[in-house]
Structures are given as C-alpha cells and as structure tokens.
Design a protein around this motif. Sequence first.
Motif, PDB file in Angstrom:
ATOM      1  N   GLN A  36       0.833  -0.892   0.015  1.00  0.00           N
ATOM      2  CA  GLN A  36       0.213   0.144   0.007  1.00  0.00           C
ATOM      3  C   GLN A  36       1.031   0.655   0.361  1.00  0.00           C
ATOM      4  O   GLN A  36       1.971   1.215   1.034  1.00  0.00           O
ATOM      5  N   GLY A  37       0.118   2.360  -0.348  1.00  0.00           N
ATOM      6  CA  GLY A  37       0.609   3.656  -1.089  1.00  0.00           C
ATOM      7  C   GLY A  37       2.320   3.584  -1.749  1.00  0.00           C
ATOM      8  O   GLY A  37       3.132   3.316  -1.428  1.00  0.00           O
ATOM      9  N   ASN A  38       2.051   4.643  -2.319  1.00  0.00           N
ATOM     10  CA  ASN A  38       2.746   4.830  -3.631  1.00  0.00           C
ATOM     11  C   ASN A  38       2.891   6.264  -3.957  1.00  0.00           C
ATOM     12  O   ASN A  38       3.655   7.215  -5.036  1.00  0.00           O
ATOM     13  N   GLY A  39       1.889   7.191  -3.291  1.00  0.00           N
ATOM     14  CA  GLY A  39       2.242   8.430  -3.089  1.00  0.00           C
ATOM     15  C   GLY A  39       1.004   9.405  -3.885  1.00  0.00           C
ATOM     16  O   GLY A  39       1.124  10.611  -4.553  1.00  0.00           O
ATOM     17  N   VAL A  40       0.357   8.503  -5.100  1.00  0.00           N
ATOM     18  CA  VAL A  40      -0.421   8.981  -5.835  1.00  0.00           C
ATOM     19  C   VAL A  40      -1.259   9.878  -5.730  1.00  0.00           C
ATOM     20  O   VAL A  40      -1.531  11.139  -5.672  1.00  0.00           O
ATOM     21  N   ALA A  41      -1.817   9.203  -4.125  1.00  0.00           N
ATOM     22  CA  ALA A  41      -3.408  10.908  -3.594  1.00  0.00           C
ATOM     23  C   ALA A  41      -2.591  11.802  -3.464  1.00  0.00           C
ATOM     24  O   ALA A  41      -3.022  12.691  -3.544  1.00  0.00           O
ATOM     25  N   LEU A  42      -1.159  11.903  -2.896  1.00  0.00           N
ATOM     26  CA  LEU A  42      -0.276  13.816  -2.515  1.00  0.00           C
ATOM     27  C   LEU A  42      -0.377  14.144  -3.708  1.00  0.00           C
ATOM     28  O   LEU A  42      -0.742  15.206  -3.946  1.00  0.00           O
ATOM     29  N   ALA A  43       0.472  13.178  -5.021  1.00  0.00           N
ATOM     30  CA  ALA A  43       0.854  14.096  -6.172  1.00  0.00           C
ATOM     31  C   ALA A  43      -0.841  14.508  -7.203  1.00  0.00           C
ATOM     32  O   ALA A  43      -0.680  15.991  -7.040  1.00  0.00           O
ATOM     33  N   ASN A  44      -2.110  13.593  -6.146  1.00  0.00           N
ATOM     34  CA  ASN A  44      -3.149  14.388  -7.544  1.00  0.00           C
ATOM     35  C   ASN A  44      -3.493  15.416  -6.222  1.00  0.00           C
ATOM     36  O   ASN A  44      -3.685  16.396  -7.351  1.00  0.00           O
ATOM     37  N   ILE A  45      -3.651  15.459  -5.440  1.00  0.00           N
ATOM     38  CA  ILE A  45      -3.842  17.016  -4.342  1.00  0.00           C
ATOM     39  C   ILE A  45      -2.756  18.152  -5.217  1.00  0.00           C
ATOM     40  O   ILE A  45      -3.770  18.913  -5.064  1.00  0.00           O
ATOM     41  N   ARG A  46      -1.350  17.538  -5.221  1.00  0.00           N
ATOM     42  CA  ARG A  46      -0.493  18.473  -4.962  1.00  0.00           C
ATOM     43  C   ARG A  46      -1.092  19.356  -7.206  1.00  0.00           C
ATOM     44  O   ARG A  46      -1.213  20.548  -6.799  1.00  0.00           O
ATOM     45  N   GLU A  47      -1.390  18.323  -7.842  1.00  0.00           N
ATOM     46  CA  GLU A  47      -1.672  18.751  -9.063  1.00  0.00           C
ATOM     47  C   GLU A  47      -2.365  19.495  -8.864  1.00  0.00           C
ATOM     48  O   GLU A  47      -3.353  20.319  -9.991  1.00  0.00           O
ATOM     49  N   ARG A  48      -4.049  18.823  -8.860  1.00  0.00           N
ATOM     50  CA  ARG A  48      -5.048  19.667  -8.064  1.00  0.00           C
ATOM     51  C   ARG A  48      -4.964  21.470  -7.653  1.00  0.00           C
ATOM     52  O   ARG A  48      -5.358  22.193  -7.960  1.00  0.00           O
TER      53      ARG A  48
END
Length: 173
Positions: A120-132
């Motif tokens: 679990q956990g590959n940083g996709v959620a954080l990258a998505n937030i930063r992009e948004r």
Amino acid sequence: KARQMLGAFTDYLRAGLSGLRRDAGPLADELALAEAYLRVQQSRMEERLCYVIEADERARAALLPPLLLQPLVENAVQHGLEPALDGGTVRVLARTEGGELVIEVHDDGRGPQAPPRMPQGNGVALANIRERLAQGFGPAASLEIAAADPGTVARLRLPLETSPSAVPTRNSN
C-alpha cells in the motif's frame, strides 16, 4: 457494533457522494466527510483510534474543491496509526490566516521515516492533491508533509474563498 459501523459507513457514503456533485463546497462538508470516515475506522480499530476535529467558523465556511482533505485523513490512519501497535490520535485542525485557509492533519503514529507498509502507498493521492492545487490555484496553494513529534503532519494551504464565484472551476474538457 455492526449496526454502529453500518450507520457510520452510510453517513460516510452520503457525505462523499454529495460533495462530488460540485466544483467547491464549504469546509464544513469536508469535515463531516472526514468525521464519518473516522467513525467507520474507529468502529474497526476500536480504542486504538481517537480523533479530534477543530475548526473556527470562518474556516468552516471557506470553500474548497471536494476531496482535498479526505486522502490526508485516510493516509494518517492507514500509514500512521493502523500499523502502530497502540494506534493513536488523528487531529484535523482548520483555521484562517490572513487570506489563507490552513488545514492540518496530524497523526501521532509512525511518522514519515517509518518503513513503508507492504504494497500500500505509492504517493498517488498526494501527487493528485498537489496537481489539483496547482491547476486550480497555481503557486497560491500548497501541500506540505512533514515529520512531527510524534508522527506526521500534512498542511494544506489555499487562498481563502467564501463565495462560489471566487473558486476556480474544473475544466470541462
């Protein structure tokens, strides 16, 4: 216990689905979604999970795009507290500072230097937030993840907006 968990899960789904229908909504709605999620996790983790949500009225009225807060709360539970033997506490704090809305999600769990959990956990959620944030607000918004003593703090900063016309809308492409 099953009835409690089902009620919490129903509240979570209801809060989540209503937020997806709009480009922006009040932080109060995002806090309600976070609390419903935390109630579900608390039913599962029992005494291993405590939480505190604090926000002043001005922060609660501030507008933001949906589902910016939720992944941060999920990360605090899944990566910070769930793997810790004793669990811990998630604190969600929101305030206004000058012309900004500041939201912090702090957990007193394992911290960002802890070994990653298996797959679990590959940083996709954080990258998505930063992009948004970058697409919607440019350099005026940011997400910072830092070690805390103990645990981790995720700090979200974005321009303080209180009227729907002031919030950037998603591209319709």
